[in-house]
Design a protein around this motif. Structure first.
Motif, PDB file in Angstrom:
ATOM      1  N   SER A  63      14.348  31.197 -14.334  1.00 46.08           N
ATOM      2  CA  SER A  63      15.607  30.490 -14.575  1.00 46.08           C
ATOM      3  C   SER A  63      15.358  29.359 -15.565  1.00 46.08           C
ATOM      4  CB  SER A  63      16.216  29.945 -13.277  1.00 46.08           C
ATOM      5  OG  SER A  63      15.452  28.884 -12.758  1.00 46.08           O
ATOM      6  N   GLY A  64      16.406  29.025 -16.304  1.00 49.43           N
ATOM      7  CA  GLY A  64      16.294  27.957 -17.292  1.00 49.43           C
ATOM      8  C   GLY A  64      15.681  28.442 -18.599  1.00 49.43           C
ATOM      9  N   THR A  65      15.318  27.470 -19.424  1.00 47.77           N
ATOM     10  CA  THR A  65      14.690  27.736 -20.714  1.00 47.77           C
ATOM     11  C   THR A  65      13.415  26.925 -20.775  1.00 47.77           C
ATOM     12  OG1 THR A  65      16.875  27.993 -21.705  1.00 47.77           O
ATOM     13  CG2 THR A  65      15.026  27.702 -23.214  1.00 47.77           C
ATOM     14  N   PHE A  66      12.336  27.558 -21.236  1.00 49.39           N
ATOM     15  CA  PHE A  66      11.011  26.952 -21.214  1.00 49.39           C
ATOM     16  C   PHE A  66      10.338  27.183 -22.553  1.00 49.39           C
ATOM     17  CE2 PHE A  66       6.627  26.437 -19.626  1.00 49.39           C
ATOM     18  CZ  PHE A  66       6.789  25.317 -18.825  1.00 49.39           C
ATOM     19  N   THR A  67       9.639  26.155 -23.047  1.00 45.70           N
ATOM     20  CA  THR A  67       8.947  26.239 -24.330  1.00 45.70           C
ATOM     21  C   THR A  67       7.475  25.919 -24.138  1.00 45.70           C
ATOM     22  OG1 THR A  67      10.917  25.610 -25.592  1.00 45.70           O
ATOM     23  CG2 THR A  67       8.796  25.214 -26.655  1.00 45.70           C
ATOM     24  N   VAL A  68       6.634  26.612 -24.883  1.00 42.86           N
ATOM     25  CA  VAL A  68       5.223  26.263 -24.951  1.00 42.86           C
ATOM     26  C   VAL A  68       4.930  25.936 -26.409  1.00 42.86           C
ATOM     27  CG1 VAL A  68       2.846  27.009 -24.620  1.00 42.86           C
ATOM     28  CG2 VAL A  68       4.612  27.723 -22.997  1.00 42.86           C
ATOM     29  N   GLU A  69       4.499  24.689 -26.634  1.00 43.88           N
ATOM     30  CA  GLU A  69       4.115  24.252 -27.972  1.00 43.88           C
ATOM     31  C   GLU A  69       2.629  24.529 -28.128  1.00 43.88           C
ATOM     32  OE1 GLU A  69       5.135  20.111 -27.856  1.00 43.88           O
ATOM     33  OE2 GLU A  69       7.283  20.521 -27.940  1.00 43.88           O
ATOM     34  N   GLY A  70       2.271  25.202 -29.212  1.00 40.31           N
ATOM     35  CA  GLY A  70       0.879  25.540 -29.469  1.00 40.31           C
ATOM     36  C   GLY A  70       0.505  25.249 -30.908  1.00 40.31           C
ATOM     37  N   PRO A  71      -0.732  25.525 -31.272  1.00 42.50           N
ATOM     38  CA  PRO A  71      -1.214  25.209 -32.620  1.00 42.50           C
ATOM     39  C   PRO A  71      -0.486  25.965 -33.731  1.00 42.50           C
ATOM     40  CG  PRO A  71      -2.861  26.448 -31.396  1.00 42.50           C
ATOM     41  CD  PRO A  71      -1.769  26.111 -30.445  1.00 42.50           C
ATOM     42  N   SER A  72       0.111  27.109 -33.422  1.00 38.40           N
ATOM     43  CA  SER A  72       0.813  27.869 -34.457  1.00 38.40           C
ATOM     44  C   SER A  72       2.321  27.744 -34.329  1.00 38.40           C
ATOM     45  CB  SER A  72       0.392  29.342 -34.410  1.00 38.40           C
ATOM     46  OG  SER A  72       0.652  29.885 -33.132  1.00 38.40           O
ATOM     47  N   GLY A  73       2.790  26.758 -33.549  1.00 35.25           N
ATOM     48  CA  GLY A  73       4.218  26.540 -33.398  1.00 35.25           C
ATOM     49  C   GLY A  73       4.653  26.650 -31.958  1.00 35.25           C
ATOM     50  N   SER A  74       5.961  26.646 -31.754  1.00 37.30           N
ATOM     51  CA  SER A  74       6.529  26.694 -30.412  1.00 37.30           C
ATOM     52  C   SER A  74       7.097  28.071 -30.107  1.00 37.30           C
ATOM     53  CB  SER A  74       7.652  25.660 -30.279  1.00 37.30           C
ATOM     54  OG  SER A  74       7.144  24.355 -30.437  1.00 37.30           O
ATOM     55  N   VAL A  75       7.001  28.455 -28.836  1.00 35.29           N
ATOM     56  CA  VAL A  75       7.590  29.700 -28.359  1.00 35.29           C
ATOM     57  C   VAL A  75       8.503  29.334 -27.198  1.00 35.29           C
ATOM     58  CG1 VAL A  75       7.128  31.925 -27.265  1.00 35.29           C
ATOM     59  CG2 VAL A  75       5.599  31.086 -29.049  1.00 35.29           C
ATOM     60  N   THR A  76       9.757  29.770 -27.258  1.00 37.76           N
ATOM     61  CA  THR A  76      10.742  29.473 -26.227  1.00 37.76           C
ATOM     62  C   THR A  76      11.192  30.769 -25.574  1.00 37.76           C
ATOM     63  OG1 THR A  76      11.483  27.507 -27.410  1.00 37.76           O
ATOM     64  CG2 THR A  76      13.004  28.427 -25.784  1.00 37.76           C
ATOM     65  N   ALA A  77      11.364  30.718 -24.252  1.00 38.74           N
ATOM     66  CA  ALA A  77      11.823  31.896 -23.519  1.00 38.74           C
ATOM     67  C   ALA A  77      12.831  31.471 -22.464  1.00 38.74           C
ATOM     68  CB  ALA A  77      10.644  32.600 -22.857  1.00 38.74           C
ATOM     69  N   GLY A  78      13.719  32.397 -22.138  1.00 42.96           N
ATOM     70  CA  GLY A  78      14.704  32.185 -21.081  1.00 42.96           C
ATOM     71  C   GLY A  78      14.469  33.144 -19.935  1.00 42.96           C
ATOM     72  N   ALA A  79      15.354  33.107 -18.971  1.00 42.88           N
ATOM     73  CA  ALA A  79      15.223  33.947 -17.780  1.00 42.88           C
ATOM     74  C   ALA A  79      15.026  35.410 -18.164  1.00 42.88           C
ATOM     75  CB  ALA A  79      16.450  33.791 -16.896  1.00 42.88           C
ATOM     76  N   GLY A  80      14.022  36.028 -17.537  1.00 48.68           N
ATOM     77  CA  GLY A  80      13.721  37.434 -17.795  1.00 48.68           C
ATOM     78  C   GLY A  80      12.775  37.661 -18.955  1.00 48.68           C
ATOM     79  N   GLU A  81      12.289  36.584 -19.580  1.00 46.65           N
ATOM     80  CA  GLU A  81      11.380  36.710 -20.717  1.00 46.65           C
ATOM     81  C   GLU A  81       9.993  36.183 -20.344  1.00 46.65           C
ATOM     82  OE1 GLU A  81      14.399  36.497 -24.452  1.00 46.65           O
ATOM     83  OE2 GLU A  81      13.745  34.570 -23.655  1.00 46.65           O
ATOM     84  N   VAL A  82       9.002  36.574 -21.137  1.00 44.18           N
ATOM     85  CA  VAL A  82       7.601  36.254 -20.856  1.00 44.18           C
ATOM     86  C   VAL A  82       6.964  35.547 -22.046  1.00 44.18           C
ATOM     87  CG1 VAL A  82       5.320  37.252 -20.341  1.00 44.18           C
ATOM     88  CG2 VAL A  82       7.381  38.267 -19.354  1.00 44.18           C
ATOM     89  N   ILE A  83       6.146  34.547 -21.752  1.00 44.08           N
ATOM     90  CA  ILE A  83       5.305  33.888 -22.759  1.00 44.08           C
ATOM     91  C   ILE A  83       3.856  34.162 -22.362  1.00 44.08           C
ATOM     92  CG2 ILE A  83       4.581  31.696 -23.785  1.00 44.08           C
ATOM     93  CD1 ILE A  83       7.377  30.586 -23.099  1.00 44.08           C
ATOM     94  N   TYR A  84       3.050  34.614 -23.310  1.00 41.48           N
ATOM     95  CA  TYR A  84       1.641  34.893 -23.045  1.00 41.48           C
ATOM     96  C   TYR A  84       0.771  33.860 -23.760  1.00 41.48           C
ATOM     97  CZ  TYR A  84      -2.915  37.100 -23.008  1.00 41.48           C
ATOM     98  OH  TYR A  84      -4.245  37.332 -22.843  1.00 41.48           O
ATOM     99  N   LEU A  85      -0.223  33.320 -23.035  1.00 40.56           N
ATOM    100  CA  LEU A  85      -1.124  32.295 -23.572  1.00 40.56           C
ATOM    101  C   LEU A  85      -2.564  32.770 -23.460  1.00 40.56           C
ATOM    102  CD1 LEU A  85       0.560  29.408 -21.593  1.00 40.56           C
ATOM    103  CD2 LEU A  85       0.982  30.000 -23.964  1.00 40.56           C
ATOM    104  N   ARG A  86      -3.332  32.602 -24.531  1.00 42.86           N
ATOM    105  CA  ARG A  86      -4.734  33.016 -24.529  1.00 42.86           C
ATOM    106  C   ARG A  86      -5.657  31.856 -24.184  1.00 42.86           C
ATOM    107  NH1 ARG A  86      -5.387  38.076 -26.726  1.00 42.86           N
ATOM    108  NH2 ARG A  86      -3.642  38.779 -27.991  1.00 42.86           N
ATOM    109  N   ALA A  87      -6.720  32.170 -23.500  1.00 39.62           N
ATOM    110  CA  ALA A  87      -7.737  31.173 -23.164  1.00 39.62           C
ATOM    111  C   ALA A  87      -8.214  30.487 -24.440  1.00 39.62           C
ATOM    112  CB  ALA A  87      -8.911  31.847 -22.453  1.00 39.62           C
ATOM    113  N   GLY A  88      -8.480  29.186 -24.328  1.00 41.41           N
ATOM    114  CA  GLY A  88      -8.973  28.408 -25.456  1.00 41.41           C
ATOM    115  C   GLY A  88      -7.893  27.707 -26.260  1.00 41.41           C
ATOM    116  N   THR A  89      -6.630  27.961 -25.955  1.00 37.32           N
ATOM    117  CA  THR A  89      -5.520  27.391 -26.704  1.00 37.32           C
ATOM    118  C   THR A  89      -5.073  26.063 -26.093  1.00 37.32           C
ATOM    119  OG1 THR A  89      -4.758  29.634 -27.213  1.00 37.32           O
ATOM    120  CG2 THR A  89      -3.209  27.838 -27.615  1.00 37.32           C
ATOM    121  N   GLU A  90      -4.889  25.058 -26.929  1.00 39.87           N
ATOM    122  CA  GLU A  90      -4.348  23.760 -26.511  1.00 39.87           C
ATOM    123  C   GLU A  90      -2.827  23.868 -26.600  1.00 39.87           C
ATOM    124  OE1 GLU A  90      -5.099  19.902 -25.151  1.00 39.87           O
ATOM    125  OE2 GLU A  90      -6.725  21.049 -26.036  1.00 39.87           O
ATOM    126  N   VAL A  91      -2.126  23.587 -25.482  1.00 41.12           N
ATOM    127  CA  VAL A  91      -0.674  23.759 -25.432  1.00 41.12           C
ATOM    128  C   VAL A  91      -0.006  22.549 -24.794  1.00 41.12           C
ATOM    129  CG1 VAL A  91      -0.862  26.280 -25.255  1.00 41.12           C
ATOM    130  CG2 VAL A  91      -0.637  24.913 -23.170  1.00 41.12           C
TER     131      VAL A  91
END
Length: 128
Positions: A63-91
Motif C-alpha cells: 500500500s502507498g507509494t515508496f521510493t528507493v534512492e540509489g547511485p543511479s537515480g530513484s525508483v518509485t513503486a506503488g501497491a502491487g509493484e516490486v523494487i529489487y536491490l543488490r547487495a553492496g548498494t548504498e540507498v
C-alpha cells in the motif's frame, strides 16, 4: 513445514528506527531454518532511512507509494509493484506517502548486517 502463510499479525516483535514512523518485523528470520528472511515494514509519509545493502532484497509494495534512492537515480513503486536491490548498494528508503511493504532478503538481512562494516546502522533500531 514446506508451505507457509504469513500476515503482518504473525510478526511477534516490531522494531522502530529512532523516533521515526518506521517499523520493521520479520516473520521468517535466520532462526527459521530458511535460507532467506521475509518481513513487513510500515513507513509514515516523508520518512527516510539511509542503508547500505549487505544482502539482496526485493520490496513488494502492498500500500502507498515508496521510493528507493540509489547511485543511479530513484525508483518509485506503488501497491502491487516490486523494487529489487543488490547487495553492496548504498540507498535511501523514502515513503512518498504512508506505505506498507513486504521485504524478502537473501541471505538473512540481520545476519548479513551484523557481520558487516555496516553493523553500526542496527543501533538505530529499538523494540517498538
Amino acid at each position: 513445514m514446506s508451505v507457509e502463510h504469513f500476515t503482518s499479525a504473525d510478526a511477534s516483535t516490531w522494531f522502530q528506527r529512532l523516533d521515526q514512523q518506521i517499523f520493521l518485523a520479520d516473520v521468517l528470520s535466520q532462526d527459521s531454518g530458511a535460507a532467506m528472511s521475509v518481513g513487513f515494514a510500515r513507513y509514515g509519509k516523508g520518512e527516510k532511512n539511509p542503508w547500505k545493502m549487505t544482502y539482496d532484497e526485493a520490496l513488494v509494495i502492498t500500500s502507498g507509494t515508496f521510493t528507493v534512492e540509489g547511485p543511479s537515480g530513484s525508483v518509485t513503486a506503488g501497491a502491487g509493484e516490486v523494487i529489487y536491490l543488490r547487495a553492496g548498494t548504498e540507498v535511501v528508503y523514502v515513503a512518498d506517502e504512508d506505505a506498507e511493504l513486504v521485504y524478502v532478503t537473501y541471505p538473512h538481512w540481520l545476519t548479513a548486517a551484523e557481520s558487516s562494516v555496516e553493523a553500526h546502522r542496527l543501533n538505530d533500531f529499538h523494540e517498538a
